[in-house]
Design an enzyme around this catalytic site. Structure first.
Site, PDB file in Angstrom:
ATOM      1  CE1 TYR A  17      -3.586  -2.566   0.601  1.00  0.00           C
ATOM      2  CE2 TYR A  17      -2.669  -2.938   2.783  1.00  0.00           C
ATOM      3  CZ  TYR A  17      -3.548  -3.286   1.776  1.00  0.00           C
ATOM      4  OH  TYR A  17      -4.400  -4.344   1.954  1.00  0.00           O
ATOM      5  CE1 TYR A 145      -9.050  -4.237   1.286  1.00  0.00           C
ATOM      6  CE2 TYR A 145      -9.252  -5.440   3.353  1.00  0.00           C
ATOM      7  CZ  TYR A 145      -8.549  -5.143   2.204  1.00  0.00           C
ATOM      8  OH  TYR A 145      -7.348  -5.758   1.953  1.00  0.00           O
ATOM      9  CG  ASP A 239     -14.974 -10.150   5.376  1.00  0.00           C
ATOM     10  OD1 ASP A 239     -14.342 -10.608   6.353  1.00  0.00           O
ATOM     11  OD2 ASP A 239     -14.432  -9.567   4.421  1.00  0.00           O
ATOM     12  CE  LYS A 268      -7.181  -7.479   8.859  1.00  0.00           C
ATOM     13  NZ  LYS A 268      -8.110  -7.245   7.756  1.00  0.00           N
TER      14      LYS A 268
HETATM   15  C1  LIG Z   1      -8.124  -7.673   6.317  1.00  0.00           C
HETATM   16  C2  LIG Z   1      -9.442  -8.053   5.754  1.00  0.00           C
HETATM   17  C3  LIG Z   1      -9.544  -8.956   4.691  1.00  0.00           C
HETATM   18  C4  LIG Z   1      -8.331  -9.524   3.988  1.00  0.00           C
HETATM   19  O1  LIG Z   1      -7.564 -10.312   4.823  1.00  0.00           O
HETATM   20  P1  LIG Z   1      -6.026 -10.604   4.423  1.00  0.00           P
HETATM   21  O2  LIG Z   1      -5.579 -11.595   5.439  1.00  0.00           O
HETATM   22  O3  LIG Z   1      -5.321  -9.291   4.509  1.00  0.00           O
HETATM   23  O4  LIG Z   1      -6.031 -11.142   3.048  1.00  0.00           O
HETATM   24  C5  LIG Z   1     -10.802  -9.288   4.244  1.00  0.00           C
HETATM   25  N1  LIG Z   1     -11.907  -8.796   4.824  1.00  0.00           N
HETATM   26  C6  LIG Z   1     -11.844  -7.922   5.853  1.00  0.00           C
HETATM   27  C7  LIG Z   1     -13.099  -7.428   6.467  1.00  0.00           C
HETATM   28  C8  LIG Z   1     -10.610  -7.520   6.346  1.00  0.00           C
HETATM   29  O5  LIG Z   1     -10.558  -6.629   7.345  1.00  0.00           O
END
Ligand SMILES: *Cc1c(COP(=O)(O)O)cnc(C)c1O
Length: 421
Positions: A17, A145, A239, A268
């Site tokens: 980034y 996102y 998500d 995460k």
């Molecule tokens: C960080 C994130 C992702 C992507 O995860 P990565 O491990 O960085 O590929 C997808 N969805 C959400 C909501 C996120 O915060």
């Protein structure tokens, strides 16, 4: 050990980034402990963002390190095609037991983005397997996102996001604003009445939209979207990669909001921030659609490092900590401290909003932040904070001490006060 690794290696690296021509060089870090990042010159920074929301128990938690060390000695990795191992089997059962709805299967992958890709593929193929042709698009939300891979970018507000450069390349989706009231829910209902036969699923970050702009919505809005999905035959993909594991105050944001998804993505904090791991959970109804005598019905996905035993072990150890340490209470205490510590920013020149939900604190400014100028001011104050767009935010580790959290909020107050002019 090579003392010159930084000078020697920096020119070989491509950082995330950033515009490599103008970005300040990354800081050399040599160790982590507790809530701190130790720099090569000995300075320690209090981590205000838990290494992108992942290091929820702080760094180097002895329980996770011990379990991973034991696993390392026995079996760091083995392929998952045709083989299975205890760390994955145990983890899958445990995730199903705590999932925000009745889930029946867990598909492991390497990261959050791949967990999202798997969710999107499952949703597309679910409808295909059920003979519902044409459901080949997704409904998603502005400021959302879901990751950086091509499928994930397509559902991450491609017109407005950092992935704008790819807006003409990615699959075209239905990107709409999150409805805020009954009239907007009706408008979305009307859109779906017209388009639902082309849409496989809705994908949403429940309660908190993270990297797209740190925006919050209510449990009622989430429930309304869930209900629209049900009514129009769309799968509902939650998500929870950022929100999961107590970040929003409940174990999962969906659970907190009383919403039952069809598919859940985790990542995460799943491993306590120790190693990459993604998980995609599906209900039995979704899973059943893949069972057939026809090989075409199978889910064709299988990362080389799927269900890596070290990662699954770290995740199991992380789940132990969620069971034995008071994360719920800590998240609640952090919320109160963030509120008290950030609220004084409201009214500062250039500040348009201050908001806190769970262990997430946000100060929003009226213009895009000069991140280059701000970073040294945070580092000078001994904290690690990574503003983006018009947002300064804190998502500290749950184990952060009140005096450490005070230093974080104080730094945000001082830097934002200075940035307003
Ligand atoms: C960080 C994130 C992702 C992507 O995860 P990565 O491990 O960085 O590929 C997808 N969805 C959400 C909501 C996120 O915060």
């Amino acid at each position: 050990m090579n003392d010159h690794w930084y000078e020697d290696g920096l020119g070989a690296l491509w950082s995330p980034y950033c515009q490599m021509k103008t970005a300040p060089p990354p800081l050399p870090v040599v160790a982590t402990r507790g809530c701190r990042i130790v720099l090569a010159d000995g300075r320690e920074l209090i981590d205000g963002v838990s290494s992108w929301w992942s290091a929820c128990h702080g760094y180097n938690h002895p329980h996770i390190l011990e379990r991973v060390r034991d696993q390392l000695a026995v079996m760091p990795h083995v392929m998952f095609g045709g083989l299975v191992h205890e760390p994955a089997a145990v983890l899958a059962k445990r995730l199903i037991a705590i999932a925000p709805a009745a889930m029946s299967r867990v598909f492991f992958s390497d990261s959050g983005s791949t967990a999202v890709e798997v969710a999107l593929k499952i949703a597309l193929q679910y409808h295909k397997n059920l003979g519902r042709a044409g459901r080949e698009r997704f409904l998603c939300f502005s400021d959302g996102y879901h990751g950086d891979t091509l499928g994930a970018m397509s559902v991450s507000d491609p017109e407005a996001s950092m992935h704008r450069a790819f807006r003409d390349v990615v699959m075209k989706q239905f990107v709409v604003d999150l409805p805020r009231d009954a009239a907007e829910v009706r408008a979305l209902d009307n859109l779906l009445a017209e388009k639902a036969s082309r849409i496989a699923a809705v994908i949403i970050e429940p309660l908190v939209q993270g990297a797209g702009g740190m925006r919050f919505h209510s449990a009622e809005v989430l429930a309304a979207v869930r209900e629209l999905a049900r009514r129009h035959g769309l799968l509902f993909i939650a998500d929870e990669i950022a929100t999961g594991f107590w970040r929003t105050g409940g174990r999962f944001a969906c659970e907190q909001a009383g919403v039952a998804p069809d598919i859940v993505c985790l990542g995460k904090a799943l491993t306590g921030g120790v190693i990459g791991l993604g998980a995609t959970l599906a209900t039995d109804e979704v899973f059943q659609a893949f069972l057939s005598d026809d090989p075409e019905f199978a889910l064709m996905h299988g990362p080389t490092f799927m269900a890596n035993p070290l990662a699954c072990t770290a995740a199991n150890a992380s789940l132990d900590l969620f069971e034995t340490e008071p994360r719920r209470e800590q998240a609640r205490a952090i919320a109160a401290e963030l509120r008290a510590g950030l609220e004084p920013c409201r009214g500062m020149p250039g500040v348009v909003d201050v908001r806190v939900t769970g262990a997430v604190g946000v100060v929003q400014l009226d213009t895009a932040i000069d991140v280059r100028a701000l970073r040294p001011r945070f580092v000078e104050r001994g904290v690690w904070v990574r503003p983006f767009k018009d947002i300064v935010y804190l998502t500290p580790p749950f184990v952060i001490r009140p005096d450490e959290l005070d230093r974080l909020t104080e730094a945000v107050r001082e830097v934002v006060a200075g940035a307003g002019v």
